[in-house]
Write a protein that holds these residues in place. Structure first.
Motif, PDB file in Angstrom:
ATOM      1  N   ILE A  45      28.771  20.853  45.853  1.00 54.37           N
ATOM      2  CA  ILE A  45      28.785  20.274  47.207  1.00 54.37           C
ATOM      3  C   ILE A  45      29.154  21.291  48.272  1.00 54.37           C
ATOM      4  CG2 ILE A  45      29.290  17.964  46.357  1.00 54.37           C
ATOM      5  CD1 ILE A  45      32.203  18.377  47.149  1.00 54.37           C
ATOM      6  N   GLY A  46      29.267  22.557  47.869  1.00 61.43           N
ATOM      7  CA  GLY A  46      29.506  23.592  48.874  1.00 61.43           C
ATOM      8  C   GLY A  46      30.780  24.375  48.732  1.00 61.43           C
ATOM      9  N   GLY A  47      31.597  24.074  47.721  1.00 62.39           N
ATOM     10  CA  GLY A  47      32.789  24.878  47.491  1.00 62.39           C
ATOM     11  C   GLY A  47      32.421  26.247  46.939  1.00 62.39           C
ATOM     12  N   ASP A  48      33.271  27.221  47.169  1.00 63.88           N
ATOM     13  CA  ASP A  48      32.994  28.583  46.717  1.00 63.88           C
ATOM     14  C   ASP A  48      33.781  28.976  45.476  1.00 63.88           C
ATOM     15  OD1 ASP A  48      31.316  30.078  48.998  1.00 63.88           O
ATOM     16  OD2 ASP A  48      32.654  28.651  49.930  1.00 63.88           O
ATOM     17  N   ASP A  49      34.939  28.351  45.261  1.00 64.62           N
ATOM     18  CA  ASP A  49      35.781  28.783  44.150  1.00 64.62           C
ATOM     19  C   ASP A  49      36.891  27.757  43.942  1.00 64.62           C
ATOM     20  OD1 ASP A  49      36.742  30.330  42.088  1.00 64.62           O
ATOM     21  OD2 ASP A  49      37.265  32.058  43.325  1.00 64.62           O
ATOM     22  N   TYR A  50      37.642  27.941  42.843  1.00 64.86           N
ATOM     23  CA  TYR A  50      38.775  27.089  42.517  1.00 64.86           C
ATOM     24  C   TYR A  50      40.030  27.924  42.306  1.00 64.86           C
ATOM     25  CZ  TYR A  50      36.377  22.642  41.723  1.00 64.86           C
ATOM     26  OH  TYR A  50      35.700  21.476  41.884  1.00 64.86           O
ATOM     27  N   ILE A  51      41.147  27.421  42.726  1.00 65.49           N
ATOM     28  CA  ILE A  51      42.455  27.945  42.351  1.00 65.49           C
ATOM     29  C   ILE A  51      43.179  26.785  41.681  1.00 65.49           C
ATOM     30  CG2 ILE A  51      44.638  28.932  43.135  1.00 65.49           C
ATOM     31  CD1 ILE A  51      43.151  30.032  45.562  1.00 65.49           C
ATOM     32  N   THR A  52      43.526  26.967  40.413  1.00 69.34           N
ATOM     33  CA  THR A  52      44.080  25.867  39.630  1.00 69.34           C
ATOM     34  C   THR A  52      45.587  25.787  39.767  1.00 69.34           C
ATOM     35  OG1 THR A  52      42.286  26.149  38.020  1.00 69.34           O
ATOM     36  CG2 THR A  52      44.193  24.864  37.319  1.00 69.34           C
ATOM     37  N   LYS A  53      46.079  24.573  40.023  1.00 73.96           N
ATOM     38  CA  LYS A  53      47.517  24.323  40.068  1.00 73.96           C
ATOM     39  C   LYS A  53      48.049  24.180  38.648  1.00 73.96           C
ATOM     40  CE  LYS A  53      47.491  21.676  44.433  1.00 73.96           C
ATOM     41  NZ  LYS A  53      47.813  20.366  45.038  1.00 73.96           N
ATOM     42  N   PRO A  54      49.237  24.689  38.360  1.00 72.07           N
ATOM     43  CA  PRO A  54      50.063  25.547  39.231  1.00 72.07           C
ATOM     44  C   PRO A  54      49.485  26.955  39.273  1.00 72.07           C
ATOM     45  CG  PRO A  54      51.096  25.328  37.097  1.00 72.07           C
ATOM     46  CD  PRO A  54      49.886  24.427  37.066  1.00 72.07           C
ATOM     47  N   PHE A  55      49.559  27.591  40.423  1.00 71.44           N
ATOM     48  CA  PHE A  55      48.994  28.928  40.584  1.00 71.44           C
ATOM     49  C   PHE A  55      50.095  29.926  40.896  1.00 71.44           C
ATOM     50  CE2 PHE A  55      48.725  26.637  44.632  1.00 71.44           C
ATOM     51  CZ  PHE A  55      49.437  27.473  45.475  1.00 71.44           C
ATOM     52  N   GLY A  56      49.824  31.181  40.614  1.00 68.95           N
ATOM     53  CA  GLY A  56      50.754  32.249  40.945  1.00 68.95           C
ATOM     54  C   GLY A  56      50.459  32.781  42.333  1.00 68.95           C
ATOM     55  N   ILE A  57      51.468  33.284  42.998  1.00 69.69           N
ATOM     56  CA  ILE A  57      51.292  33.840  44.344  1.00 69.69           C
ATOM     57  C   ILE A  57      50.296  34.991  44.330  1.00 69.69           C
ATOM     58  CG2 ILE A  57      52.433  34.987  46.270  1.00 69.69           C
ATOM     59  CD1 ILE A  57      53.111  32.022  45.923  1.00 69.69           C
ATOM     60  N   GLY A  58      50.372  35.812  43.294  1.00 71.65           N
ATOM     61  CA  GLY A  58      49.452  36.941  43.197  1.00 71.65           C
ATOM     62  C   GLY A  58      48.009  36.501  43.081  1.00 71.65           C
ATOM     63  N   GLU A  59      47.772  35.455  42.283  1.00 66.17           N
ATOM     64  CA  GLU A  59      46.409  34.938  42.131  1.00 66.17           C
ATOM     65  C   GLU A  59      45.900  34.389  43.451  1.00 66.17           C
ATOM     66  OE1 GLU A  59      43.849  31.482  39.787  1.00 66.17           O
ATOM     67  OE2 GLU A  59      46.031  31.538  39.616  1.00 66.17           O
ATOM     68  N   LEU A  60      46.736  33.627  44.142  1.00 62.27           N
ATOM     69  CA  LEU A  60      46.336  33.070  45.434  1.00 62.27           C
ATOM     70  C   LEU A  60      45.925  34.169  46.397  1.00 62.27           C
ATOM     71  CD1 LEU A  60      46.197  30.707  47.528  1.00 62.27           C
ATOM     72  CD2 LEU A  60      48.615  31.183  48.021  1.00 62.27           C
ATOM     73  N   ARG A  61      46.763  35.172  46.526  1.00 60.91           N
ATOM     74  CA  ARG A  61      46.469  36.272  47.447  1.00 60.91           C
ATOM     75  C   ARG A  61      45.200  37.006  47.044  1.00 60.91           C
ATOM     76  NH1 ARG A  61      52.661  38.609  47.677  1.00 60.91           N
ATOM     77  NH2 ARG A  61      53.445  37.244  49.357  1.00 60.91           N
TER      78      ARG A  61
END
Length: 220
Positions: A92-108
């Motif tokens: 539907i137009g999303g580009d990627d996923y960040i799965t919870k719980p996530f690390g700060i390093g992964e988010l950045r």
């Protein structure tokens, strides 16, 4: 400077996202109620982080609503990891996923990677510093204020902005704006540029630069 919007009904998650990304120098806005989203402001963001499981309007529904309004990357932040859910989001137009719980390093890292790759063709909005082009409506805004350009002035600005950093002669600009069968001559471009600068100068900026002996370019 990159500007990011994070939408999640969990204020604690939003606080973590804001702190982590502001330390990287990003401007971060947060929203804990998708119903309060101001659609007219979406084009000011370079990336959107969107929670999937929210009460009322869920992330998938919201993504469908806003994808036609923005070109920027949309990253889902979610605890839903089943393949069907992931495929739905990307479809539907999303580009990627960040799965919870996530690390700060992964988010950045995920955010930085998508912003680096953000060179897709613009269909809705082109933002260059304090100036934003609404491509469908052919409007230009500087510091949030619309610049009252004529049709020809807008065409010149859009051409230079889409090819920012490149230098174009008056003749090349004239051919692009008026075509090979234009009834005037390239000297008209000089007057148009003068008018464009006067209008932008009222907002304290001069985005069109003269390269003496060659032509004009949009400042990077």
């Amino acid at each position: 400077m990159w500007k990011i919007l994070a939408i999640d009904d969990d204020k604690g998650i939003l606080a973590v996202i804001r702190k982590a990304l502001e330390k990287e120098g990003y401007l971060v806005d947060t929203l804990d109620d998708p119903e309060k989203l101001e659609l007219e402001k979406l084009n000011t963001y370079h990336l959107i982080l969107l929670d999937v499981m929210m009460p009322g309007t869920d992330g998938f529904t919201l993504c469908r609503r806003i994808r036609e309004l923005v070109d920027c990357p949309i990253l889902f932040v979610t605890a839903k990891t089943e393949e069907e859910d992931l495929m739905t989001g990307l479809g539907i137009g999303g580009d990627d996923y960040i799965t919870k719980p996530f690390g700060i390093g992964e988010l950045r890292a995920r955010v930085a990677a998508h912003l680096r790759r953000e060179n897709r063709e613009k269909k809705h909005l082109l933002t260059l510093g304090d100036t934003a082009f609404s491509l469908p409506s052919r409007q230009v805004f500087c510091n949030g204020e619309e610049i009252p350009l004529t049709k020809s002035e807008y065409a010149i600005c859009e051409y230079l902005a889409l090819n920012r950093g490149q230098v174009f002669s008056k003749e090349r600009i004239y051919e692009h704006v008026f075509g090979y069968d234009g009834e005037g001559d390239s000297s008209a471009i000089t007057e148009h540029i003068k008018n464009i600068r006067a209008k932008f100068q009222k907002q304290g900026t001069l985005p069109v630069e003269t390269v003496w002996g060659i032509g004009y370019k949009w400042k990077i």
